[in-house]
Design an enzyme around this catalytic site. Structure first.
Site, PDB file in Angstrom:
ATOM      1  N   ASP A  58       2.332  36.511  38.922  1.00 25.90           N
ATOM      2  CA  ASP A  58       1.511  35.316  38.724  1.00 25.90           C
ATOM      3  C   ASP A  58       0.040  35.703  38.837  1.00 25.90           C
ATOM      4  O   ASP A  58      -0.396  36.196  39.882  1.00 25.90           O
ATOM      5  CB  ASP A  58       1.884  34.282  39.782  1.00 25.90           C
ATOM      6  CG  ASP A  58       1.124  32.979  39.643  1.00 25.90           C
ATOM      7  OD1 ASP A  58       0.170  32.907  38.847  1.00 25.90           O
ATOM      8  OD2 ASP A  58       1.487  32.018  40.362  1.00 25.90           O
ATOM      9  N   SER A 150     -11.898  30.829  24.452  1.00 25.07           N
ATOM     10  CA  SER A 150     -11.393  30.008  23.351  1.00 25.07           C
ATOM     11  C   SER A 150     -12.572  29.326  22.691  1.00 25.07           C
ATOM     12  O   SER A 150     -13.603  29.073  23.337  1.00 25.07           O
ATOM     13  CB  SER A 150     -10.412  28.954  23.871  1.00 25.07           C
ATOM     14  OG  SER A 150     -10.138  27.980  22.872  1.00 25.07           O
ATOM     15  N   TYR A 163      -9.013  22.089  29.631  1.00 28.58           N
ATOM     16  CA  TYR A 163      -8.903  23.365  28.915  1.00 28.58           C
ATOM     17  C   TYR A 163     -10.278  23.897  28.537  1.00 28.58           C
ATOM     18  O   TYR A 163     -10.580  25.081  28.745  1.00 28.58           O
ATOM     19  CB  TYR A 163      -8.043  23.176  27.663  1.00 28.58           C
ATOM     20  CG  TYR A 163      -7.802  24.449  26.888  1.00 28.58           C
ATOM     21  CD1 TYR A 163      -7.047  25.479  27.436  1.00 28.58           C
ATOM     22  CD2 TYR A 163      -8.328  24.625  25.606  1.00 28.58           C
ATOM     23  CE1 TYR A 163      -6.816  26.653  26.736  1.00 28.58           C
ATOM     24  CE2 TYR A 163      -8.106  25.795  24.904  1.00 28.58           C
ATOM     25  CZ  TYR A 163      -7.353  26.807  25.474  1.00 28.58           C
ATOM     26  OH  TYR A 163      -7.139  27.968  24.770  1.00 28.58           O
ATOM     27  N   LYS A 167     -12.080  27.430  29.905  1.00 25.81           N
ATOM     28  CA  LYS A 167     -12.494  28.505  29.005  1.00 25.81           C
ATOM     29  C   LYS A 167     -14.007  28.673  28.984  1.00 25.81           C
ATOM     30  O   LYS A 167     -14.520  29.789  28.806  1.00 25.81           O
ATOM     31  CB  LYS A 167     -11.956  28.244  27.594  1.00 25.81           C
ATOM     32  CG  LYS A 167     -10.429  28.334  27.506  1.00 25.81           C
ATOM     33  CD  LYS A 167      -9.906  29.706  27.938  1.00 25.81           C
ATOM     34  CE  LYS A 167      -8.423  29.855  27.732  1.00 25.81           C
ATOM     35  NZ  LYS A 167      -7.919  31.206  28.091  1.00 25.81           N
TER      36      LYS A 167
END
Length: 255
Positions: A58, A150, A163, A167
């Site tokens: 992990d 991203s 998200y 990023k």
């Protein structure tokens, strides 16, 4: 830095972008430590042969990742770990308010930040420690860290607060980390992919995927994982690429 005869660690290696990076590096003569939570990483390692080592773990766990980097050091041998390509992460969608005006679940936001941002920092700090003691190359280079951001860091859409924030944090760490680690001869880069053919993308309806592909200026298709892997290889081999985030998106700008 040469790819051949060096050892690299790739996270998120069981599928998608990470798998493509691992395959490409091994094809170019490297040894690769394959890190992923999925048990599929074991099968990939078997298919790639003795140049690959599977490690399940992990990325948000300090203890688990420390153990994986220790295994990577043994696998790399006297030359040590030359680089890390960090592809592990999650995509999350969630609006601030639901249809009834209720606020979104805070734990879901925190989980995305924990995996995509804290996990990246965890891998980066351990990678830096692993590479700082390596014998330097001709120009003093000891290693390279490539993180995955991203285009959502720049062009976040509705429902992407978590998200995009995670990023954007990866983007924000690139330059200060590169500046800090320059004294050790370690470069830090990030790739910000656009819309790519990955298992994550396969989860959305085909019509939506086709619409996204049509909105890309050129080429009018989804990106291919090996194109991401090609850029990772180019970053490894080009010593002037440092402290920067490269968009790999065909010119798309999300709205």
């Amino acid at each position: 830095m040469h790819v051949a005869d060096n050892t690299f660690l790739v996270t998120g290696a069981a599928s998608g972008l990470g798998s493509a990076v691992a395959r490409r590096l091994i094809d170019k003569g490297a040894k690769v430590v394959l890190c992923d939570l999925s048990e599929d990483v074991e099968g990939l390692s078997t298919s790639l042969g003795g140049s690959a080592l599977a490690c399940r773990g992990d990325i948000t766990s300090a203890a688990q990742m420390t153990a994986i980097f220790e295994r990577a050091a043994v696998f790399a041998g006297e030359a040590g770990l030359a680089g890390v390509v960090h592809c592990a992460g999650v995509v999350s969608v969630g609006k601030l308010l639901d249809r009834d005006g209720n606020p979104t679940n805070l734990d879901a936001y925190a989980k995305t930040i924990d995996i995509n941002l804290v996990g990246t920092f965890n891998v980066m700090r351990l990678a830096a420690a692993a590479m700082a003691g390596r014998a330097p190359g001709e120009e003093g280079e000891r290693g390279v860290i490539i993180n995955t951001a991203s285009i959502a860091a720049f062009d976040g859409q509705v429902g992407q607060c978590a998200y995009s924030a995670s990023k954007a944090g990866v983007v924000g760490m690139s330059l200060p980390a590169a500046r800090e680690l320059s004294r050790y001869g370690i470069r830090v880069m990030a790739i910000a992919p656009g819309v790519f053919e990955t298992p994550m993308m396969a989860q959305i309806p085909s019509e939506a995927a086709q619409a996204l592909a049509a909105s890309i200026p050129f080429p009018k298709r989804l990106g291919r994982a090996d194109e991401f892997a090609l850029l990772a290889e180019q970053i490894i081999t080009n010593p002037m690429l440092n402290g920067e985030v490269i968009r790999l998106d065909g010119g798309i700008r999300m709205q």
